[in-house]
Design an enzyme around this catalytic site. Structure first.
Site, PDB file in Angstrom:
ATOM      1  N   ASP A  31      -2.195   7.550   1.897  1.00  0.00           N
ATOM      2  CA  ASP A  31      -3.244   7.987   0.992  1.00  0.00           C
ATOM      3  C   ASP A  31      -2.665   8.947  -0.056  1.00  0.00           C
ATOM      4  O   ASP A  31      -1.889   9.851   0.270  1.00  0.00           O
ATOM      5  CB  ASP A  31      -4.350   8.685   1.786  1.00  0.00           C
ATOM      6  CG  ASP A  31      -5.559   9.040   0.950  1.00  0.00           C
ATOM      7  OD1 ASP A  31      -6.163   8.121   0.381  1.00  0.00           O
ATOM      8  OD2 ASP A  31      -5.897  10.243   0.865  1.00  0.00           O
ATOM      9  N   GLU A  36      -0.655   4.061  -1.607  1.00  0.00           N
ATOM     10  CA  GLU A  36      -1.803   4.117  -2.510  1.00  0.00           C
ATOM     11  C   GLU A  36      -1.364   5.029  -3.650  1.00  0.00           C
ATOM     12  O   GLU A  36      -1.394   6.244  -3.538  1.00  0.00           O
ATOM     13  CB  GLU A  36      -3.040   4.694  -1.826  1.00  0.00           C
ATOM     14  CG  GLU A  36      -4.267   4.649  -2.729  1.00  0.00           C
ATOM     15  CD  GLU A  36      -5.119   5.918  -2.712  1.00  0.00           C
ATOM     16  OE1 GLU A  36      -6.245   5.867  -3.242  1.00  0.00           O
ATOM     17  OE2 GLU A  36      -4.672   6.941  -2.205  1.00  0.00           O
TER      18      GLU A  36
END
Length: 565
Positions: free
Chosen positions: A218, A277
């Site tokens: 993330d 990401e």
């Protein structure tokens, strides 16, 4: 012709890339938003046991891996992306034994498991941050605490804005400010501190030892900030992400972190992977995250953000393939996720939006590289646009000047069976209300219907495994007897460009995309009316019925068709 006509006639085979050792290079990975997938205990919230019970659906769908959103201990200020304990399962979702059993069950079905890791920030309830708030100087050094500006330090240390709106700084009672690029409950870690790197290496080993096959990282682009935390000098900063350079994202220092993680992943057997990401202003910058000694994949958000326009699509495809080919990495393709409006709705909604979404899915699955499927897109689910304000839980909803705060609409629990809510999601209700009429979109309702979106996805994934020219960038060389379509097709659509992955663009009428791969062709008609052209082969799968006499074909509007020879 409909999509049920040929797929079942082709034998299922292992993925093209798996044979060469890089399973991730052509993997289709299914994203599970755990809260909204399946509820096992009747509290209205999806959990790990619920996911485990529905794994056979994913195996039948034909995906290669499942990616689970965070299930760690968390106050749930941002749907679990505010982690208080990285080595424990939140009781909301089960316990560590549930995670272990899920991994074992997935592996038994031939599915790999990828989990989220959240290294940019912790929860405000994490022991480190609680110690920092208590005034522990050593604990504060693990985060970005700074004195304020102004005569009495009453102003934030710089002009950075939170992605969720408002300032990216919050002041604590003793007058210091801490940085949070997201919600105030998500304080950013300072990755210049060696204890931060050591802690996350330990966290990764913990889950790798449990059998996890990889991590989706993330905010992989955000862990390092520019020295001195310089001002940006303008507002609406969230709109600049992925478009312009920013001092809090995509700094060169993040790559040393990812190289260290790659070494750790490579020390484990079985092809464990890292997926970034990462938002970067250019395809070339994004490709840096997947150099041979860094992560294995990076999400291609430019494809997700591309409008329903063939020229724009081709540009994004070309630039994406060129950038990743330059570093020897696979390209990834994704249409939806838990942070964006579902693509059925983005493409116009209703019958037209669904037709375009089905066509886009076939286009995505025909491209070289790896593809991601967000839960419910295989059912053709639209965005839920009319959720009452009082049920929304997106933290950005209550803030200003950031995102629109409407991410809850793509997170509504998916329908499995039945005519009324909760549509088999669990024994009771669901944490977000489901629309009336979703019974017709459920897994049970679509299974066996040759015209359904679910069966289209199943057929496409079956063909993707069976056809040697699909999947991995290495699949085919672009040369040899299978490299070009039959003579009657090439005479009408000469090859324009080719790539090392064996993909070639062919000339086509305005509004149509046509490319070939070894033994395979794909046509996309983006126009609102039908288009006639020479048949590039034998149709094997289409998002809408096509008419062909073997020599010419009439492509339906807003459709995609796969061809073989």
């Amino acid at each position: 012709m409909t999509h049920d006509s040929t797929a079942v006639q082709l034998a299922r085979s292992s993925s093209n890339a798996t044979a060469s050792g890089g399973w991730w290079r052509d993997a289709v990975i299914y994203q599970v938003y755990v809260r909204s997938f399946a509820d096992s205990d009747g509290d209205g919230i999806g959990d790990l046991r619920g996911v485990r019970s529905r794994l056979p659906h994913l195996a039948r769908l034909g995906v290669d891996a499942v990616w689970l959103t965070p299930f760690y201990v968390s106050p749930q200020a941002d749907g679990g992306y505010d982690v208080a304990d990285y080595r424990a399962v939140d009781p909301l979702f089960g316990d560590l034994s549930d995670a272990d059993e899920l991994v074992r069950a997935a592996h038994a079905l031939g599915l790999r498991v990828i989990v989220d890791v959240v290294p940019n920030h912790t929860s405000e309830q994490h022991p480190w941050f609680r110690a920092a708030l208590a005034g522990n100087p050593g604990a504060r050094e693990r985060y970005h605490f700074r004195p304020g500006r102004g005569a009495r330090g009453e102003l934030p240390p710089n002009d950075w804005e939170s992605i969720f709106g408002g300032p990216a700084w919050t002041r604590v009672p003793d007058g210091a400010w801490y940085l949070h690029l997201f919600a105030p409950e998500q304080p950013d870690l300072d990755w210049d501190h060696p204890e931060v790197a050591a802690e996350f290496a330990s966290v990764l080993r913990f889950w790798l030892d449990l059998g996890i096959d990889g991590f989706r990282v993330d905010v992989a682009h955000g862990m390092v900030k520019a020295p001195g935390l310089p001002d940006i000098g303008r507002g609406a900063q969230a709109t600049l992400i992925g478009i312009e350079p920013l001092p809090f994202f995509d700094q060169d220092g993040v790559h040393a972190i990812h190289r260290s993680w790659r070494r750790l992943l490579d020390s484990y057997p079985g092809g464990r992977i890292g997926v970034a990401e990462a938002w970067a202003p250019t395809s070339e910058r994004l490709a840096l995250y997947v150099r041979p000694d860094e992560l294995h994949q990076a999400f291609n958000f430019r494809f997700l953000n591309c409008p329903w326009d063939p020229a724009a699509m081709r540009t994004v495809i070309d630039e994406s393939l060129a950038a990743t080919t330059a570093v020897g990495a696979p390209t990834t393709w994704v249409l939806s996720n838990h942070d964006v409006v579902r693509h059925v709705t983005r493409y116009g909604g209703g019958a037209r939006g669904l037709a375009r979404a089905r066509a886009a899915a076939l286009l995505m699955l025909a491209l070289p590289g790896s593809a991601y499927v967000y839960q419910g897109e295989e059912l053709g689910l639209p965005e839920v646009m009319d959720l009452p304000d009082e049920v929304r839980q997106d933290p950005a909803f209550a803030r200003t000047a950031g995102q629109d705060g409407l991410r809850d609409g793509c997170r509504v629990p998916i329908p499995w069976s039945g005519a009324e809510p909760p549509y088999g999601f669990g024994p009771a209700g669901s944490w977000l209300p489901q629309p009336a009429g979703w019974g017709d979109l459920s897994v049970a309702a679509q299974t066996g219907d040759p015209h359904s979106t679910l069966e289209l996805y199943r057929a496409a994934l079956e063909l993707r495994r069976a056809m040697p020219g699909l999947g991995a960038p290495e699949a085919g060389t672009g040369h040899g007897p299978d490299a070009a379509p039959p003579t009657e097709a090439t005479s009408a659509s000469a090859s324009e460009e080719s790539y090392p992955c064996g993909m070639r663009w062919q000339s086509a009428p305005e509004g149509v995309l046509l490319f070939t791969r070894p033994g395979f062709a794909c046509t996309l008609n983006s126009r609102s009316g039908p288009v006639e052209l020479p048949a590039p082969g034998r149709p094997v799968l289409s998002s809408a019925p096509v008419e062909t006499d073997g020599r010419t074909v009439r492509l339906p509007p807003d459709s995609c068709t796969w061809w073989s020879w």
